[in-house]
Scaffold this motif. Structure first.
Motif: not given
Length: 337
Positions: A36-45, A47-59, A73-78
């Motif tokens: 978890l980082g700020k408003s994001y869920a970050i999930i690595a698999d 298969q070589g992909t990391i998924h950044f999911i905005d938990i509010f907009t679901l983008e 991790a996410y610091d609000g900008e990076f």
């Protein structure tokens, strides 16, 4: 707009407060935890992909430039992603790598705590503390395999998990406290420390295989509760320390009375999480494919999950995330009142 209309419809339909699945995301195979980082869920698999999911907009955004990502991790900008294969920390903005830091061990875990990145690596076992410009502030060699990062507020603890092998203690230390280069010493022959919480200035520690809960006193570490076996997590919840058991049960140790209670004793529980406002406790069963919403010591609601839920997180009071590794799904559940 669709999310707003869905929330309005569900609120109109149900007069009672209820948790409902509002979305799910396809995640690659063998994804084992949610960062978890700020408003994001970050999930690595794997298969070589990391998924950044905005938990509010679901983008959702997918980053595929790491070979074996194992967390972020996410610091609000990076965004910061660890690549185990290349021994790298990647700093990302707009889905592009803008900076790299090469390590001398394979990174397996990353956490952003108090504006610093804590990174654990293997071969060799090391801890790195890095700032947001990817400048290495400190590195420490660890005596044993230690893949977990825990914290009590801004205070970081590294459980020296593989401290006991082949009936021999490999270290007489339990937890590294990197902020001041100290350790919690093992006075009570505690095996495989896995988690830690603090309450009123007192530290409590959990061992994994035997599920024992210990209190850390001055040169003493009395066992105060038994949380089944194969217990992976402890949390503070309503004047209790609560823990789960992979063999079955959600356990409560009352900090005032010292009494231990258990619910769902016959249900294997793979993970637990407490809502930020402290109202609900969430527990997932990897065998029954269920999410249990618990209020106090009563099951308030039971929700079906996808196959083999392995991680549950509650980033806000009304959002619950469940990662189901066998189904390669992230389930998003919202609270409606």
């Amino acid at each position: 707009m669709l999310i707003v209309l869905t929330i309005f419809f569900v609120s109109f339909l149900f007069s009672e407060s209820i948790f409902l699945e509002v979305n799910n995301f396809d995640i690659g195979e063998r994804a084992f935890h949610i960062d978890l980082g700020k408003s994001y869920a970050i999930i690595a698999d794997y298969q070589g992909t990391i998924h950044f999911i905005d938990i509010f907009t679901l983008e959702k955004t997918e980053f595929t430039q790491a070979i074996l990502p194992m967390g972020g991790a996410y610091d609000g900008e990076f965004f910061y992603v660890i690549d185990n294969y290349n021994k790298e920390v990647l700093k990302i903005k707009n889905n592009k790598v803008i900076q790299k830091l090469v390590l001398d061990s394979k990174p397996v875990n990353i956490r952003l705590i108090n504006e610093e990145l804590y990174i654990l690596g293997t071969n060799p076992y090391k801890l790195y503390i890095v700032d947001n410009n990817l400048l290495l502030k400190k590195s420490m060699v660890l005596p044993v395999h230690s893949p977990l990062i825990r914290n009590i507020g801004d205070q970081v603890f590294i459980p020296l998990f593989d401290n006991f092998q082949n009936n021999v203690f490999l270290t007489d230390l339990l937890f590294l406290i990197p902020n001041n280069d100290t350790y919690i010493v093992n006075y009570n022959h505690i095996e495989h420390p896995i988690d830690i919480v603090g309450s009123n200035g007192i530290i409590y520690m959990l061992s994994y295989y035997d599920g024992s809960l210990y209190r850390n006193d001055f040169r003493k570490q009395p066992k105060i509760a038994q949380f089944g076996e194969y217990s992976t997590n402890i949390e503070l919840y309503k004047d209790n320390i609560v823990g789960n058991s992979l063999m079955g049960g959600v356990y409560y140790y009352n900090l005032s009375s010292g009494k231990t209670d258990v619910i769902l004793e016959e249900v294997p529980i793979s993970d637990i999480s407490v809502s930020p406002n402290g109202q609900y406790l969430f527990a997932i069963s990897h065998i029954e494919n269920k999410l249990f919403v618990i209020e106090g010591k009563n099951v308030y609601q039971t929700i079906d999950t996808y196959n083999y839920p392995i991680d549950v997180e509650s980033p806000t009071d009304n959002i619950v995330l469940v990662l189901c590794t066998d189904s390669s799904k992230l389930q998003v559940i919202r609270y409606f009142e």
